[in-house]
Design an enzyme around this catalytic site. Structure first.
Site, short mmCIF file in Angstrom:
data_model
loop_
_atom_site.label_atom_id
_atom_site.label_comp_id
_atom_site.label_asym_id
_atom_site.label_seq_id
_atom_site.Cartn_x
_atom_site.Cartn_y
_atom_site.Cartn_z
N ASP A 1 0.82 -1.22 0.00
CA ASP A 1 0.00 0.00 0.00
C ASP A 1 0.85 1.27 0.00
O ASP A 1 0.58 2.20 0.75
CB ASP A 1 -0.94 0.02 1.21
CG ASP A 1 -2.01 -1.05 1.15
OD1 ASP A 1 -1.91 -1.93 0.29
OD2 ASP A 1 -2.93 -1.01 1.97
N ASP B 1 -0.58 -4.45 -3.70
CA ASP B 1 -1.56 -3.38 -3.92
C ASP B 1 -0.94 -2.00 -3.71
O ASP B 1 -1.56 -1.11 -3.12
CB ASP B 1 -2.74 -3.54 -2.96
CG ASP B 1 -3.40 -4.90 -3.03
OD1 ASP B 1 -3.92 -5.36 -2.00
OD2 ASP B 1 -3.39 -5.52 -4.11
N TRP C 1 -10.60 -3.94 -5.83
CA TRP C 1 -10.83 -3.74 -4.40
C TRP C 1 -12.22 -3.16 -4.19
O TRP C 1 -12.56 -2.12 -4.76
CB TRP C 1 -9.76 -2.80 -3.83
CG TRP C 1 -9.90 -2.54 -2.35
CD1 TRP C 1 -10.29 -3.43 -1.40
CD2 TRP C 1 -9.64 -1.31 -1.67
NE1 TRP C 1 -10.29 -2.84 -0.16
CE2 TRP C 1 -9.90 -1.53 -0.30
CE3 TRP C 1 -9.22 -0.05 -2.09
CZ2 TRP C 1 -9.74 -0.53 0.67
CZ3 TRP C 1 -9.06 0.95 -1.14
CH2 TRP C 1 -9.31 0.72 0.23
N ARG D 1 -5.92 -6.25 -8.98
CA ARG D 1 -7.14 -6.93 -8.56
C ARG D 1 -8.17 -5.88 -8.14
O ARG D 1 -7.80 -4.75 -7.79
CB ARG D 1 -6.86 -7.93 -7.44
CG ARG D 1 -6.16 -7.33 -6.21
CD ARG D 1 -5.86 -8.42 -5.20
NE ARG D 1 -5.18 -7.92 -4.00
CZ ARG D 1 -4.99 -8.64 -2.90
NH1 ARG D 1 -5.41 -9.90 -2.85
NH2 ARG D 1 -4.37 -8.12 -1.86
#
Length: 688
Positions: free
Chosen positions: A512, A539, A603, A601
Site C-alpha cells: 500500500d 496493492d 478492491w 485486482r
C-alpha cells in the site's frame, strides 16, 4: 507460528479497520536492505547557487558591471543594506493571512506575532489620511497588480524592525491645494527610528506630504524597484543630527517628481544605483527642483543611474560626500556635484550593476507591482534552522484555513522524519524540494496500518485540493519483515483531494505505498503523476481517485515467492466514474521471478458493490515478472466484472493470453490522459 509460504489463489486479504487493501501478506517478505531515505549531499556551492537563481530570480554578485535581465520570479529576500547585520525576513516563520478590509489589515499589521499579510484588492482607508500601524516581523505584500491602499498611510513606530512592504500601490491622500504638504502629514509610508526594512516593487503617488519618509536614525533600509510618480516631495531621509542610517536605493523610477528623488540627510552610507529619473516636474522655482541630494554629513555613492531632462540631477552639501560613476545624464542642467571619497559599497555587501543605458527600459518594465508577486508566497523549511521552519508540518500549520493563494513550501535537502498532514481547508500548496535530485529531500516515517489504518499509517496525507509536489521523495520505511502485526500496510502517501499533481517525485514502501482516494465513493478526485518512481509489492498503487501515471517507473518488489509476489494495482473506482487508473508511456520493472506478479485486482472496500475497478495500462513496458493471467479476484469479487484492460504494451510481460483483455483502438481514443483528467472544469496539468 504462521506458515507464510502458502499463497491463496482466490479470496481477499481481510480488511483492517480504518482502510487498506487487506490484512496479512500472502507471503512474508524476506528481509531486504533498508529503503534509502536520503542521498549524501554532494552538490557543490556553485550548483546550489545556480539552483537558487532558477528558483528565486536572485542573481549572484559579480566583480564587474554586467548586463542583467531581471527574472520574472523575484526573490523573497532583500539585497543591499536590508540584507546586512542579520538580514530582513519580515513575517517569515509566522502565519500567512489574506486581507481584503481595513479592519483585517489593521488587526494583523499591528499584531505582536509575525505574519505574512497578503493584501487582495483595494482597501480604502477611513477616516481619510489615517495611519495603519505596522509592527515588527511583518511582511505586507499585494496579491498581483491590483492590491492598493487608498487615502491611508503605513506607519512604523519607533523600535519597529524586520518589516517588508512589497507589491502595493499606495495613493491619493493628497489635500487639494496643498502642493507642499503642510496641511496634513499624509505620507504613503512613514517610519521613525526603525531598522531592517525592505520597500520593494510598490507604486507611490499623489499623497498629502511625502511618498516615503524615513526618519530619525532609522537603519538598514533597502528601497528597490518602486515607482514614485506625480508628486512634489517624493522620498526624504534624515530629520536627525546623528549620522546613523545605512540605506540602499536601486532600480526605482522617479517620474513627474519635483524634489527628493531622494534627499538624504546625515546618512552614514547611502548607495544609489540603477535608478531612473525622468519627466521631472518643472515650475518657476529651479532651485528646489532636483534629483538626488547628499545633505548634511551624508556619504553617498551613485552608480549607473539615468537622468533624463532633470535639473540639478545630483548635488551635495559642502559637508557631505558624493561619488558618482557610470551614470548617464541626458538633457540635464544645473548641479552635477561630486566631492570626497564616500565609501565602497562592496565593503558592505555584494551587488550587480546594470548598464546605465539599459536602466530606462528595465525600470519601466519591472518596477512597481508585478503580477506574479504575492500570488505565490514562499515558506522555507530547513532541518538545520536556516529556513523559516524546521519541519514540513510546521510550514503547513502556518498556512491559514481557507487559503486562497498559491503558497510554496520550499524544502531544503535533508531527511525529514515526520508525518505530514495537509487538511482539506488548506488548498493551493506546492511542496518543492530544492536539492539537485529528488532523492536529496526525503519525507519519511515508519508507521504501519496496525496503528490507525491507512490514514494513520501514511507518511504524508493530502486532504486538500490543488496541491502540487515536486522534486521530493516520500517513504514509509516500516520493516514488515521484522514485525508480526495484523495491519502491515504502510503508506508513503495518501491523497483525497482533487487536482493533485506529483512531478519528479518518488514513493517508496512495501504494501500500500501510494493511495489516491476521494472523500467518498461518489466523489471524483483526480491525481496526475509524471516522471515519478513508485515501488512496492502488495496493492501498492490503489484507491478510487482518477489517477494518471505518465512517463514513470514502477518497481514491483519481490517478496521471495516463486509464484505470487503481489499486485501492482487495487483500484476501487466508483461505477459511475468511467476513469480510474491510467498507466501510460511508462516502464514497469521488477526483481521478482518470472510469472510471479499481477497487474492488479478489484478492491471493494467493505464489500461495496458499486466500487467497480477501472484500470488501463497502455504503451508501457512490462517485465517478465508479470503473469500471463495478470488480473485476479479479490474479496469474492471476480476480476472479470471489473474494467481491466491493456493497450499496446511491450516487453516480455506483455505477451497476449486469453485472460488479459485488450482495449480496442476506438475505445483507446477515448482513454487518453486528457480524458481522464479533464472533468467538468477542463483540468489539464499535463499541458504545463
Amino acid at each position: 507460528m504462521r506458515l507464510w509460504g502458502i499463497v491463496p489463489l482466490r479470496g481477499h486479504l481481510p480488511a483492517v479497520a480504518g482502510g487498506g487493501t487487506g490484512g496479512h501478506n500472502p507471503t512474508r517478505r524476506r528481509p531486504r536492505t533498508a529503503i534509502t531515505t536520503a542521498r549524501a549531499l554532494t552538490a557543490t556551492a556553485a550548483l546550489l547557487a545556480t539552483l537558487l537563481t532558477l528558483l528565486t530570480g536572485f542573481h549572484a554578485p559579480t566583480a564587474q558591471a554586467q548586463p542583467q535581465t531581471p527574472a520574472k520570479t523575484w526573490s523573497d529576500k532583500p539585497d543591499g543594506f536590508a540584507a546586512a547585520a542579520g538580514g530582513t525576513t519580515g513575517g517569515a516563520g509566522g502565519k500567512v493571512v489574506t486581507v481584503r478590509t481595513q479592519q483585517d489589515l489593521t488587526k494583523y499589521a499591528a499584531a505582536p506575532d509575525p505574519y505574512t499579510i497578503r493584501i487582495a484588492g483595494s482597501i480604502t482607508v477611513d477616516p481619510f489620511g489615517s495611519d495603519i500601524v505596522v509592527a515588527s516581523n511583518k511582511t505586507l505584500i499585494g496579491v498581483g497588480t491590483t492590491a492598493e491602499i487608498v487615502h491611508g498611510e503605513l506607519h512604523l513606530n519607533p523600535g519597529t524592525h524586520n518589516v517588508i512592504i512589497r507589491n502595493l500601490t499606495i495613493r491619493d491622500s493628497y489635500v487639494e491645494g496643498d502642493w507642499n504638504g503642510k496641511t496634513q502629514d499624509f505620507d504613503a509610508i512613514q517610519m521613525d527610528t526603525v531598522h531592517h526594512v525592505w520597500i520593494d516593487h510598490n507604486t507611490f503617488t499623489h499623497m498629502g506630504d511625502g511618498l516615503l519618509d524615513i526618519r530619525k536614525d532609522s537603519d538598514y533600509i533597502t528601497v528597490s524597484w518602486n515607482v514614485f510618480k506625480n508628486h512634489n516631495k517624493a522620498f526624504g531621509l534624515g530629520w536627525t543630527d546623528n549620522v546613523t542610517t545605512n540605506i540602499t536605493v536601486h532600480h526605482n523610477w522617479f517620474t513627474g517628481i519635483k524634489q527628493r528623488s531622494p534627499s538624504i540627510d546625515n546618512a552614514a552610507h547611502a548607495h544609489l544605483y540603477n535608478n531612473y529619473l525622468s519627466a521631472q516636474y518643472r515650475d518657476e522655482d529651479p532651485v528646489w527642483t532636483y534629483g538626488n541630494w547628499s545633505r548634511g554629513r551624508t556619504k553617498m555613492v551613485i552608480e549607473n543611474s539615468y537622468y533624463d531632462g532633470v535639473r540639478n540631477p545630483y548635488q551635495a552639501d559642502e559637508t557631505a560626500e558624493l561619488v558618482q560613476r557610470g551614470s548617464i545624464a541626458r538633457d540635464t542642467s544645473g548641479r552635477h556635484d561630486t566631492r570626497g571619497d564616500a565609501f565602497d559599497p562592496r565593503d558592505f555587501y555584494p551587488y550587480r550593476l546594470d548598464p546605465a543605458a539599459a536602466v530606462p527600459a528595465l525600470v519601466k518594465k519591472f518596477s512597481g507591482p508585478q503580477s506574479r508577486l504575492g500570488t505565490d508566497t514562499v515558506l522555507r523549511v530547513a532541518a538545520d534552522g536556516s529556513g523559516d521552519f524546521r519541519t514540513v508540518q510546521a510550514a503547513v500549520d502556518a498556512v491559514p484555513a481557507g487559503n486562497d493563494g498559491r503558497i510554496t513550501i520550499a524544502i531544503a535537502p535533508g531527511t525529514y522524519r515526520e508525518q505530514v498532514r495537509v487538511p482539506a481547508d488548506k488548498p493551493y500548496l506546492t511542496f518543492q524540494g530544492t536539492g539537485p535530485d529528488r532523492g536529496d529531500t526525503v519525507i519519511v516515517h515508519d508507521t504501519p496500518a496496525e496503528y490507525g489504518g491507512s490514514t494513520g499509517s501514511a507518511t504524508v496525507l493530502i486532504a486538500a485540493s490543488d496541491v502540487t509536489a515536486r522534486h521530493l521523495t516520500f517513504v514509509n520505511d516500516f520493516d514488515e519483515a521484522a514485525h508480526e502485526l495484523k495491519g502491515e500496510q504502510a503508506l508513503a502517501m495518501k491523497t483525497t483531494g482533487d487536482r493533485i499533481v506529483f512531478t519528479d517525485t518518488a514513493f517508496k514502501g512495501n504494501q500500500d505505498t501510494l493511495m489516491t482516494d476521494s472523500p467518498k465513493l461518489t466523489t471524483v478526485s483526480r491525481v496526475y503523476l509524471r516522471d515519478a518512481y513508485i515501488e512496492g509489492d502488495v496493492d501498492f498503487i490503489y484507491g478510487r481517485a482518477t489517477t494518471v501515471i505518465e512517463r514513470s517507473t514502477i518497481k514491483a518488489l519481490s517478496r521471495g515467492s516463486d509464484s505470487n509476489n503481489g499486485w501492482i494495482t487495487a483500484a476501487s473506482t466508483w461505477k459511475g466514474n468511467p476513469y480510474g487508473f491510467l498507466i501510460t508511456g511508462s516502464r514497469i520493472v521488477s526483481d521478482a521471478p518470472d510469472q510471479s506478479f499481477h497487474l492488479g485486482r478489484p478492491w471493494h472496500p467493505g464489500g461495496e458493490p458499486d466500487a467497480i475497478a477501472q484500470v488501463l495500462i497502455r504503451d508501457t513496458s512490462l517485465p517478465a515478472a508479470i503473469k500471463s493471467a495478470p488480473w485476479t479476484d479479490m474479496g469474492g469479487f471476480p476480476w472479470q466484472e471489473a474494467r481491466f484492460s491493456e493497450y499496446r504494451n511491450t516487453g516480455p510481460g506483455a505477451a497476449p493470453s486469453a485472460d488479459r483483455p485488450r482495449m480496442t483502438d476506438a475505445d483507446a481514443a477515448d482513454h487518453e490522459v486528457a480524458d481522464y483528467l479533464a472533468g467538468s472544469d477542463g483540468w489539464a496539468p499535463q499541458t504545463h
